[in-house]
Design an enzyme around this catalytic site. Sequence first.
Site, short mmCIF file in Angstrom:
data_model
loop_
_atom_site.label_atom_id
_atom_site.label_comp_id
_atom_site.label_asym_id
_atom_site.label_seq_id
_atom_site.Cartn_x
_atom_site.Cartn_y
_atom_site.Cartn_z
N ARG A 14 42.68 21.35 -6.11
CA ARG A 14 41.87 22.39 -6.75
C ARG A 14 42.73 23.31 -7.60
NH1 ARG A 14 39.52 23.81 -1.09
NH2 ARG A 14 41.69 24.31 -1.04
N SER B 140 35.61 24.41 1.73
CA SER B 140 34.72 24.45 2.90
C SER B 140 34.82 25.80 3.60
CB SER B 140 35.08 23.33 3.88
OG SER B 140 34.84 22.08 3.31
N HIS C 135 34.09 17.94 -2.87
CA HIS C 135 34.42 16.69 -2.17
C HIS C 135 33.60 15.53 -2.74
CE1 HIS C 135 35.29 19.38 1.53
NE2 HIS C 135 36.47 18.93 1.11
N LYS D 106 42.02 22.65 13.33
CA LYS D 106 41.36 23.52 12.37
C LYS D 106 40.15 24.23 12.97
CE LYS D 106 42.42 21.75 7.76
NZ LYS D 106 41.84 21.23 6.52
#
Length: 168
Positions: free
Chosen positions: A100, A138, A21, A46
């Site tokens: 990614r 993450s 990030h 989430k």
Amino acid sequence: MGTIERVGIYPGTFDPITNGHFDIIRRAATHLCDRLIVSVAVNAGKGPLFSLDERTAMVRAEVESLPDPVRGRVEVQPFEGLLMHHAVNVGAELIVRGLRAVSDFEYEFQMTGMNARLNRNVETVFLMASERHQFISSRFVKEIRQLNGDIQEFVSPRVMERLNEKFS
């Protein structure tokens, strides 16, 4: 005639912020935007490990480590609600998204299409993750730390300390 400031937003949950990030923030603020707003999303769906305030504080601490003048072009704001409403509220004309892997592309492609239908005046720009950050997420960082794995190459020492506090 004055110059027009190009405002971009980089939205995310940042639970926690990773080196990947941070790399996107640095590159976007250096090469794409005159002002970059890192927008920390509520995203309760989430089930984040860190609260919105904690995530916002972590992102702010990372931004403070950017060199001048880049640091002065980045601000951090929490936000809730529709991304396109947030973009209009902050005067952004650009949404920065990091990719990614190919697996990220399908979701991001669909989201970009929906956002374009909601507001054609806001463009989405994709930045590929740098080679050394392509595999960092993450979710993986949290799982590795929870299982007592070494995460020091994936997050800053500040973020690692916060994760250690959560999992101690």
